[in-house]
Design a protein around this motif. Structure first.
Motif, short mmCIF file in Angstrom:
data_model
loop_
_atom_site.label_atom_id
_atom_site.label_comp_id
_atom_site.label_asym_id
_atom_site.label_seq_id
_atom_site.Cartn_x
_atom_site.Cartn_y
_atom_site.Cartn_z
N PRO A 1 -61.34 100.21 107.67
CA PRO A 1 -61.86 100.16 109.04
C PRO A 1 -63.26 100.73 109.16
O PRO A 1 -64.00 100.40 110.09
N ASP A 2 -63.63 101.62 108.24
CA ASP A 2 -64.93 102.28 108.29
C ASP A 2 -65.26 102.74 106.88
O ASP A 2 -64.45 102.65 105.95
N VAL A 3 -66.46 103.25 106.69
CA VAL A 3 -66.88 103.82 105.41
C VAL A 3 -67.40 105.23 105.66
O VAL A 3 -68.33 105.42 106.44
N ALA A 4 -66.76 106.21 105.03
CA ALA A 4 -67.25 107.58 105.11
C ALA A 4 -68.41 107.75 104.14
O ALA A 4 -68.39 107.22 103.02
N VAL A 5 -69.42 108.49 104.56
CA VAL A 5 -70.65 108.61 103.79
C VAL A 5 -70.96 110.08 103.55
O VAL A 5 -70.87 110.92 104.46
N ILE A 6 -71.32 110.38 102.30
CA ILE A 6 -71.88 111.68 101.94
C ILE A 6 -73.21 111.40 101.25
O ILE A 6 -73.24 110.80 100.17
N TYR A 7 -74.29 111.83 101.87
CA TYR A 7 -75.63 111.55 101.35
C TYR A 7 -76.39 112.85 101.13
O TYR A 7 -76.47 113.70 102.03
N ARG B 1 -62.15 104.51 102.52
CA ARG B 1 -63.26 104.19 101.60
C ARG B 1 -64.38 105.19 101.82
O ARG B 1 -64.80 105.43 102.97
N VAL B 2 -64.89 105.76 100.73
CA VAL B 2 -65.93 106.79 100.78
C VAL B 2 -67.04 106.43 99.80
O VAL B 2 -66.77 105.99 98.67
N VAL B 3 -68.28 106.61 100.23
CA VAL B 3 -69.45 106.39 99.38
C VAL B 3 -70.24 107.70 99.32
O VAL B 3 -70.57 108.29 100.35
N VAL B 4 -70.51 108.15 98.09
CA VAL B 4 -71.28 109.38 97.85
C VAL B 4 -72.55 108.99 97.12
O VAL B 4 -72.49 108.39 96.03
N VAL B 5 -73.69 109.33 97.68
CA VAL B 5 -74.99 109.04 97.06
C VAL B 5 -75.76 110.35 96.95
O VAL B 5 -76.02 111.02 97.96
N VAL B 6 -76.10 110.72 95.72
CA VAL B 6 -76.87 111.93 95.45
C VAL B 6 -78.18 111.50 94.80
O VAL B 6 -78.19 110.96 93.68
N GLU B 7 -79.27 111.74 95.51
CA GLU B 7 -80.58 111.32 95.01
C GLU B 7 -81.02 112.20 93.85
O GLU B 7 -80.36 113.18 93.49
N TYR C 1 -44.97 105.15 102.53
CA TYR C 1 -46.26 104.62 102.98
C TYR C 1 -47.06 104.24 101.74
O TYR C 1 -46.67 104.54 100.60
N TRP C 2 -48.20 103.59 101.96
CA TRP C 2 -49.06 103.16 100.86
C TRP C 2 -50.49 103.53 101.19
O TRP C 2 -51.04 103.10 102.21
N THR C 3 -51.10 104.33 100.32
CA THR C 3 -52.51 104.69 100.43
C THR C 3 -53.28 103.95 99.35
O THR C 3 -52.99 104.09 98.15
N ASN C 4 -54.28 103.17 99.76
CA ASN C 4 -55.10 102.37 98.84
C ASN C 4 -56.55 102.79 99.02
O ASN C 4 -57.25 102.30 99.89
N SER C 5 -56.99 103.73 98.19
CA SER C 5 -58.25 104.42 98.41
C SER C 5 -59.32 103.99 97.41
O SER C 5 -59.02 103.63 96.27
N VAL C 6 -60.59 104.06 97.86
CA VAL C 6 -61.74 103.77 97.01
C VAL C 6 -62.80 104.84 97.23
O VAL C 6 -63.11 105.20 98.37
N LEU C 7 -63.35 105.34 96.12
CA LEU C 7 -64.47 106.28 96.15
C LEU C 7 -65.57 105.74 95.25
O LEU C 7 -65.34 105.45 94.07
N GLU C 8 -66.78 105.59 95.80
CA GLU C 8 -67.95 105.16 95.04
C GLU C 8 -68.95 106.31 94.99
O GLU C 8 -69.32 106.87 96.03
N VAL C 9 -69.40 106.64 93.77
CA VAL C 9 -70.32 107.76 93.57
C VAL C 9 -71.54 107.24 92.82
O VAL C 9 -71.41 106.63 91.75
N VAL C 10 -72.72 107.49 93.36
CA VAL C 10 -73.99 107.13 92.73
C VAL C 10 -74.78 108.41 92.52
O VAL C 10 -75.09 109.13 93.48
#
Length: 533
Positions: free
Chosen positions: A190-196, A230-236, A258-267
């Motif tokens: 439904p959304d994308v959590a962001v850590i920048y 869904r979470v996206v982490v970007v560290v410059e 229940y079913w949790t289907n999670s994704v984490l992307e780290v750059v």
């Protein structure tokens, strides 16, 4: 493996064959044989269950106002059109049974839970928290004011900064290694959590991502509420941050479905560092599928410490891609199967540049006769990754008869100037160690608990925060107390020698490295130890 394909389609300039003998003219002949290798990914047949699930996910969400999120949903929806549900005939799922999900009615969670239902307190108030309930972000982020300038933590939908949106748009869907579960998350998030983290910024306080499963059904139900966080982490370049992922059930849902289907992307940018802690303690009747994708630029460092003990079906797909030279990667994982559970780790480390350094340690304990553990660890050192130093070790401890572990450590090396190693060990408790402690006045139950606890403690101690270490240690101790209270006598089975290799403590052991191989055997307590039991 690619196969040679012969097709009647002309894939090159037609060749005319003419006779050199003086005879009647003949018609020209054209060759149409192609020796091109068949593509690795074949177009599959549509799966009615997958199509129905994809349609349900599409209907559960309204169109996203952000182009990047909508493009992610469109690409995921298209890939699901020809993606079948994984089966035991697929190599990646040969030892993982997904029938818990396949035989259930999937019900996507469409609304965020009421705040009053969330137990979002934390024993460590020094963290900056981001709470994700059933895939939806809450607005409460304590200690956010103490973050350095330029650091952003929150929802991509609520971010008004076009600069951050533009930087993240290329990362959200730029991944070619995902499977069906990755695509389901992309379609249903439904959304994308962001850590920048901007360039050169060091975040002293760890960011605590607490995933809470609220919507659930009673044990034995054929309905599985589905959430897709869904979470996206970007560290410059030059940035540093610590990430903590903790998956739990809400109060009262400890044994629900229940079913949790999670994704984490780290750059991770050049010279940047990310310390990642991942603790999974969800319901023993739940399904937990997680993808972690990490991209490392040159001279960057990534460290993962994982402890997983929850879920009836728990699978972690870890993909780490090197994008520049001189990277450092350390992965330490601990899995505990204390019931009728499957704990599965599929990891892939790909090195394409020189002087990479990596160390991977995987430990698991199977403490139930119906418990199962799976480890498939792939390290790929490609042609230009010269002077790579990669080490991999997996160790498994089986405490019950008929407990199962399937291990497949494997190296794929094309470069010729590398230092790589891998190893695997599967056993029960060492008779000599138990005898040593018994000879010094330690009773058998205490000796067994001490040895089992110290086996997992090597990884648990690498968790960087005492709050996490204490929680995992408590879970292990509860399992040991339950084992000590169980029966200590009875038939333990016989040790069986396979026609290939030596006797093994595993009921079924599949150990493949390089060219592969199989060793199988039956678990049994040693004769001397059997008298103590």
């Amino acid at each position: 493996m690619s196969a040679l394909a012969c097709t009647p389609v002309v894939l090159r300039t037609p060749t005319t064959v003419k006779s050199s003998f003086p005879c009647q003219p003949r018609p020209n002949y054209r060759t149409s044989v192609s020796l091109a290798a068949a593509p690795a990914t074949q177009i599959g047949f549509s799966d009615p269950f997958v199509l129905q699930l994809a349609e349900t996910l599409e209907d559960s969400l309204s169109p996203s106002p952000l182009t990047s999120i909508q493009n992610l949903r469109d690409a995921s929806s298209e890939s699901l059109l020809s993606t079948p549900w994984p089966s035991r005939r697929d190599e990646a799922f040969r030892f993982t049974d997904t029938s818990l999900i396949r035989q259930s009615q999937i019900l996507p969670v469409t609304q965020p839970p009421h705040v009053g239902k969330l137990a979002i307190g934390s024993e460590d108030t020094n963290f900056s928290h981001l709470f994700i309930a059933d895939g939806f972000l809450t607005n409460s982020i304590p200690n956010a004011s103490s973050l350095p300038d330029g650091v952003f933590i929150g929802s991509l939908l609520s971010d008004s900064s076009l600069g951050i949106r533009d930087k993240l748009s290329s990362f959200i869907s730029d991944f070619q290694w995902g499977d069906m579960f990755w695509s389901l998350n992309g379609l249903g998030a439904p959304d994308v959590a962001v850590i920048y983290v901007p360039a050169g910024v060091r975040v002293e306080t760890p960011i605590h991502l607490k995933y809470i499963s609220v919507e659930a059904r009673e044990s034995g139900s054929k309905v599985l509420p589905l959430s897709n966080p869904r979470v996206v982490v970007v560290v410059e370049d030059g940035g540093e941050i610590g990430i903590i992922e903790e998956f739990v059930s809400s109060e009262g849902n400890e044994n629900k479905c229940y079913w949790t289907n999670s994704v984490l992307e780290v750059v991770i940018g050049k010279g940047a560092q990310v310390k990642h802690s991942y603790v999974q303690n969800q319901s023993f009747n739940s399904a937990h599928i997680k993808w972690t994708s990490v991209k490392q630029e040159s001279t960057s460092r990534y460290e993962l410490v994982e402890a997983s003990s929850g879920g009836k079906l728990s699978r972690h797909n870890l993909h780490i891609q090197q994008l520049g030279p001189d990277t450092e990667t350390e992965v330490s994982t601990f899995h505990l199967s204390a019931g009728d559970q499957t704990q599965d780790l599929h990891s892939r480390l790909i090195f394409d540049h020189p002087r990479a350094y990596s160390r991977q340690l995987h430990k698991c304990i199977i403490a139930h006769s119906s418990g199962q553990a799976v480890f498939d660890g792939n390290v790929r050192v490609n042609r230009y990754a010269q002077q790579t130093d990669a080490g991999q070790l997996t160790r498994s401890l089986l405490l019950e008869p008929r407990a199962t572990v399937n291990v497949k450590p494997n190296l794929q090396i094309i470069a010729d100037d590398v230092k790589c190693s891998h190893g695997a060990a599967i056993s029960d408790l060492e008779e000599a160690q138990l005898f040593y402690m018994r000879a010094r006045g330690v009773d058998l139950n205490t000796a067994r608990k001490s040895l089992v606890f110290s086996f997992g403690k090597e990884v648990v101690d690498r968790l960087p925060h005492s709050y996490l270490r204490k929680g995992v240690e408590k879970q292990v101790k509860e399992v040991l107390e339950r084992l000590a209270a169980g029966p200590t006598t009875g038939h333990r089975g016989r040790r069986k020698r396979s026609s290939r290799g030596s006797a093994s403590a595993a009921t079924r052991l599949n150990k493949e490295g390089g060219g592969g191989g199989e060793v199988g055997g039956q678990f049994a307590w040693p004769p001397k130890l059997r008298s103590f039991l």
